[in-house]
Design a protein around this motif. Structure first.
Motif, PDB file in Angstrom:
ATOM      1  N   THR A  78      34.946  32.580  45.037  1.00 40.68           N
ATOM      2  CA  THR A  78      35.109  34.025  44.886  1.00 40.68           C
ATOM      3  C   THR A  78      36.184  34.257  43.842  1.00 40.68           C
ATOM      4  OG1 THR A  78      34.515  34.385  47.200  1.00 40.68           O
ATOM      5  CG2 THR A  78      35.641  36.188  46.062  1.00 40.68           C
ATOM      6  N   TYR A  79      35.772  34.675  42.655  1.00 38.59           N
ATOM      7  CA  TYR A  79      36.686  34.859  41.539  1.00 38.59           C
ATOM      8  C   TYR A  79      36.477  36.240  40.914  1.00 38.59           C
ATOM      9  CZ  TYR A  79      37.314  29.803  41.831  1.00 38.59           C
ATOM     10  OH  TYR A  79      37.591  28.540  42.266  1.00 38.59           O
ATOM     11  N   THR A  80      37.551  36.794  40.393  1.00 38.10           N
ATOM     12  CA  THR A  80      37.466  38.069  39.691  1.00 38.10           C
ATOM     13  C   THR A  80      36.633  37.897  38.436  1.00 38.10           C
ATOM     14  OG1 THR A  80      39.669  38.632  40.481  1.00 38.10           O
ATOM     15  CG2 THR A  80      38.805  39.919  38.630  1.00 38.10           C
ATOM     16  N   PRO A  81      35.641  38.772  38.199  1.00 38.99           N
ATOM     17  CA  PRO A  81      34.784  38.611  37.017  1.00 38.99           C
ATOM     18  C   PRO A  81      35.571  38.740  35.716  1.00 38.99           C
ATOM     19  CG  PRO A  81      33.810  40.141  38.590  1.00 38.99           C
ATOM     20  CD  PRO A  81      35.213  39.893  39.049  1.00 38.99           C
ATOM     21  N   LYS A  82      35.029  38.180  34.656  1.00 35.83           N
ATOM     22  CA  LYS A  82      35.626  38.272  33.326  1.00 35.83           C
ATOM     23  C   LYS A  82      35.642  39.718  32.861  1.00 35.83           C
ATOM     24  CE  LYS A  82      37.103  36.836  29.254  1.00 35.83           C
ATOM     25  NZ  LYS A  82      37.642  38.147  28.879  1.00 35.83           N
ATOM     26  N   VAL A  83      36.790  40.156  32.367  1.00 38.10           N
ATOM     27  CA  VAL A  83      36.919  41.473  31.757  1.00 38.10           C
ATOM     28  C   VAL A  83      36.482  41.347  30.302  1.00 38.10           C
ATOM     29  CG1 VAL A  83      38.503  43.333  31.164  1.00 38.10           C
ATOM     30  CG2 VAL A  83      38.798  42.063  33.314  1.00 38.10           C
ATOM     31  N   TYR A  84      35.461  42.080  29.901  1.00 38.12           N
ATOM     32  CA  TYR A  84      34.899  41.916  28.557  1.00 38.12           C
ATOM     33  C   TYR A  84      35.908  42.325  27.487  1.00 38.12           C
ATOM     34  CZ  TYR A  84      31.943  42.098  24.490  1.00 38.12           C
ATOM     35  OH  TYR A  84      31.434  41.879  23.233  1.00 38.12           O
ATOM     36  N   GLU A  85      35.950  41.541  26.419  1.00 39.23           N
ATOM     37  CA  GLU A  85      36.787  41.820  25.253  1.00 39.23           C
ATOM     38  C   GLU A  85      35.905  41.809  24.000  1.00 39.23           C
ATOM     39  OE1 GLU A  85      40.157  39.115  24.957  1.00 39.23           O
ATOM     40  OE2 GLU A  85      39.746  38.462  27.011  1.00 39.23           O
ATOM     41  N   ILE A 101      45.863  21.521  23.958  1.00 41.15           N
ATOM     42  CA  ILE A 101      45.860  22.945  24.257  1.00 41.15           C
ATOM     43  C   ILE A 101      46.815  23.142  25.432  1.00 41.15           C
ATOM     44  CG2 ILE A 101      43.854  22.739  25.796  1.00 41.15           C
ATOM     45  CD1 ILE A 101      43.007  25.553  24.854  1.00 41.15           C
ATOM     46  N   THR A 102      47.614  24.205  25.400  1.00 38.78           N
ATOM     47  CA  THR A 102      48.549  24.497  26.486  1.00 38.78           C
ATOM     48  C   THR A 102      47.945  25.544  27.400  1.00 38.78           C
ATOM     49  OG1 THR A 102      50.447  23.976  25.092  1.00 38.78           O
ATOM     50  CG2 THR A 102      50.876  25.262  27.074  1.00 38.78           C
ATOM     51  N   VAL A 103      47.749  25.176  28.663  1.00 39.19           N
ATOM     52  CA  VAL A 103      47.068  26.018  29.640  1.00 39.19           C
ATOM     53  C   VAL A 103      48.086  26.565  30.633  1.00 39.19           C
ATOM     54  CG1 VAL A 103      45.176  26.165  31.300  1.00 39.19           C
ATOM     55  CG2 VAL A 103      45.064  24.495  29.427  1.00 39.19           C
ATOM     56  N   HIS A 104      48.092  27.888  30.800  1.00 40.22           N
ATOM     57  CA  HIS A 104      48.939  28.543  31.803  1.00 40.22           C
ATOM     58  C   HIS A 104      48.129  28.658  33.091  1.00 40.22           C
ATOM     59  CE1 HIS A 104      52.173  31.050  33.291  1.00 40.22           C
ATOM     60  NE2 HIS A 104      51.326  32.025  33.590  1.00 40.22           N
ATOM     61  N   ASN A 105      48.632  28.075  34.166  1.00 37.79           N
ATOM     62  CA  ASN A 105      47.838  27.935  35.379  1.00 37.79           C
ATOM     63  C   ASN A 105      47.935  29.154  36.294  1.00 37.79           C
ATOM     64  OD1 ASN A 105      46.013  26.463  36.909  1.00 37.79           O
ATOM     65  ND2 ASN A 105      47.597  25.503  38.137  1.00 37.79           N
ATOM     66  N   ALA A 106      47.712  30.344  35.727  1.00 39.03           N
ATOM     67  CA  ALA A 106      47.734  31.602  36.477  1.00 39.03           C
ATOM     68  C   ALA A 106      47.361  32.719  35.506  1.00 39.03           C
ATOM     69  CB  ALA A 106      49.119  31.854  37.080  1.00 39.03           C
ATOM     70  N   ILE A 107      47.469  33.967  35.967  1.00 40.56           N
ATOM     71  CA  ILE A 107      47.263  35.101  35.070  1.00 40.56           C
ATOM     72  C   ILE A 107      48.400  35.145  34.055  1.00 40.56           C
ATOM     73  CG2 ILE A 107      46.006  36.417  36.812  1.00 40.56           C
ATOM     74  CD1 ILE A 107      48.546  38.078  37.242  1.00 40.56           C
ATOM     75  N   PRO A 108      48.217  35.779  32.912  1.00 36.55           N
ATOM     76  CA  PRO A 108      49.228  35.713  31.852  1.00 36.55           C
ATOM     77  C   PRO A 108      50.633  36.116  32.286  1.00 36.55           C
ATOM     78  CG  PRO A 108      47.208  36.670  31.010  1.00 36.55           C
ATOM     79  CD  PRO A 108      47.011  36.522  32.478  1.00 36.55           C
ATOM     80  N   ILE A 168      46.150  29.566  26.444  1.00 35.09           N
ATOM     81  CA  ILE A 168      45.037  30.069  27.244  1.00 35.09           C
ATOM     82  C   ILE A 168      45.458  30.000  28.704  1.00 35.09           C
ATOM     83  CG2 ILE A 168      43.857  27.852  27.678  1.00 35.09           C
ATOM     84  CD1 ILE A 168      41.233  29.327  26.714  1.00 35.09           C
ATOM     85  N   THR A 169      44.792  30.762  29.568  1.00 40.73           N
ATOM     86  CA  THR A 169      45.072  30.675  30.999  1.00 40.73           C
ATOM     87  C   THR A 169      43.921  29.979  31.717  1.00 40.73           C
ATOM     88  OG1 THR A 169      43.989  32.720  31.784  1.00 40.73           O
ATOM     89  CG2 THR A 169      46.190  32.929  30.779  1.00 40.73           C
ATOM     90  N   SER A 170      44.153  29.656  32.977  1.00 36.87           N
ATOM     91  CA  SER A 170      43.130  28.990  33.788  1.00 36.87           C
ATOM     92  C   SER A 170      42.335  29.982  34.631  1.00 36.87           C
ATOM     93  CB  SER A 170      43.789  27.962  34.711  1.00 36.87           C
ATOM     94  OG  SER A 170      44.636  28.615  35.649  1.00 36.87           O
ATOM     95  N   THR A 171      42.483  31.270  34.382  1.00 38.20           N
ATOM     96  CA  THR A 171      41.879  32.295  35.223  1.00 38.20           C
ATOM     97  C   THR A 171      40.627  32.879  34.578  1.00 38.20           C
ATOM     98  OG1 THR A 171      43.364  33.934  34.262  1.00 38.20           O
ATOM     99  CG2 THR A 171      44.043  32.918  36.333  1.00 38.20           C
ATOM    100  N   VAL A 172      39.584  33.049  35.385  1.00 38.77           N
ATOM    101  CA  VAL A 172      38.300  33.534  34.878  1.00 38.77           C
ATOM    102  C   VAL A 172      38.397  34.964  34.376  1.00 38.77           C
ATOM    103  CG1 VAL A 172      35.913  34.020  35.519  1.00 38.77           C
ATOM    104  CG2 VAL A 172      37.040  31.977  36.397  1.00 38.77           C
TER     105      VAL A 172
END
Length: 425
Positions: A141-148, A169-176, A238-242
């Motif tokens: 159960t994940y929040t859908p991608k917000v279109y950009e 690549i440096t990945v942030h493991n949460a929302i920005p 980049i982040t790890s969040t969908v």
């Protein structure tokens, strides 16, 4: 698309509800293999019962082990039933902290590789690392991608810079905005393999898998090319969040057919005419409804099953102007693949380049044959290449093809850096 080798899929194993797993254990400090690590595997539903006990060999590898999995049909259509079985993996080795993977996902009919990086023991600590892997994007159960917008504005003067395939690549493991979350510096090719293994199922048709690999590559390269997050004051790519980017899990297992596919096409990305930056290709799950301007993952699987090629799937969702582009500017690579395979009888600087790298790798991976460094591709070099391919999960041919060339380069760089990276496959 620059696709050098046909992807080799696992054969049917007689029993349809069986998957295969291989575990590879290395030191976090220097990426050297750890011999004699003890691995215990538990089914997450019965965590008190050890179902497999394994020991790593001189290359840090376990034997391949068969593990039960649900019917393959569960992963081919949206369903309430989870299409993979979850396993807990506990790894111990003298002088290192215990590592617990909770949990590895095993699909039927597919081989997966579980990487484990073991940190050294620390005085006064609990000396246990627990890595938690959440559900696959299609099962959770994940929040859908917000279109950009698929094409981004970027700094003046950047519109002529080339597209570069990064080493990391440096990945942030949460929302920005979550400043307490950890950043992971990850080998770029390993990052793509993890994203694809986390978002779709490795049991899908080959062309649907290839289409999503290109989507994942193009999306991440757009973030890097436009400096999307650094331009907003963040210290990651980049982040790890969908909801913002692509799903990624530190420490998860990678499916071998996905790994092989990425190794063959990681220089490719998606473009539109007249636009230099890679396209920000976005996706949705798409079980119940379509998502305008995005690729519906479940529908892409159906198109692949109907015989659509990867580019036909991509154009179905993103329009006829989308095309597959290639970059030959690769960070961390001393010499580009020569464009033809190196095999018995080959000679020249490219052969000597590979031999020099294999000498360093064989000094760490003692099971490898030691090649001569003479610029001639003889039997010893072919044997060293075959050993390397076996250890690093490539088709064993004794020939340096595109995928083997760049895998040798990545492993060489990994072993000659002063410290290990976060993930490597």
């Amino acid at each position: 698309m620059t696709k050098r080798n046909k992807i080799i899929y696992p054969t049917q194993m007689g029993v349809r509800n069986i998957g295969v797993m291989l575990i590879q254990v290395v030191s976090e400090l220097n990426a050297h293999p750890i011999e004699g690590a003890v691995i215990q595997i538990f089914n997450k539903r019965e965590p008190a019962t050890v179902i497999e006990s394994l020991i790593t060999d001189i290359s840090g590898r376990t034997p391949e082990v068969e593990l039960s999995a649900p019917p393959v049909e569960y992963s081919l259509e949206p369903a309430q039933l989870q299409p993979y079985t979850e396993y807990i993996i506990v790894v111990t080795a003298e002088g290192y902290q215990t590592v617990v993977i909770n949990s590895a996902h095993v699909l039927p009919l597919i081989k997966s590789i579980q990487p484990v990086k073991m940190p050294p023991l620390v005085s006064g600590g609990n000396n246990m690392i627990v890595i938690t892997i959440d559900p696959n994007y299609l099962a959770g159960t994940y929040t859908p991608k917000v279109y950009e917008d698929e094409v981004k504005e970027y700094a003046e003067g950047d519109n002529a810079k080339p597209v570069v395939i990064p080493e990391f690549i440096t990945v942030h493991n949460a929302i920005p905005g979550n400043i307490t979350a950890r950043n992971y510096k990850v080998e770029y090719v390993s990052y793509i393999k993890s994203v694809v293994s986390s978002v779709i199922y490795a049991t899908w048709p080959e062309e649907a898998i290839l289409a999503y690999i290109l989507v994942a590559i193009s999306f991440s390269l757009n973030r890097i090319y436009t400096n999307w997050y650094p331009n907003r004051g963040y210290n990651f790519d980049i982040t790890s969040t969908v909801a913002f980017d692509q799903k990624w899990f530190y420490g998860r297992n990678i499916f071998n057919n996905i790994s092989l596919a990425v190794d063959n096409i990681f220089l490719n990305y998606l473009s539109r005419p007249g636009i230099i930056q890679p396209i920000l290709t976005q996706t949705c799950r798409g079980e119940l409804a379509t998502c305008p301007n995005m690729m519906s993952l479940w529908q892409s699987k159906s198109l692949g099953a109907s015989g659509f090629s990867a580019i036909e799937i991509l154009r179905y969702f993103y329009g006829d102007t989308i095309y597959i582009n290639t970059s030959n500017i690769i960070e961390g690579v001393d010499m580009l693949w020569p464009g033809t395979d190196l095999t018995l009888g080959s000679t020249g600087v490219e052969v000597q380049h590979v031999q020099n790298q294999l000498i360093i790798i064989s000094d760490v991976y003692k099971a490898m044959t030691i090649p001569e460094v003479d610029g001639t591709y003889g039997q010893a070099t072919a044997a060293a290449v075959s050993d390397f391919q076996e250890i690093f999960n490539l088709p064993v041919s004794g020939t340096v093809d595109f995928a083997t060339w760049y895998k040798i380069s990545r492993v060489y760089r990994r072993l000659t850096r002063t410290s290990g990276n976060e993930e490597n496959i």
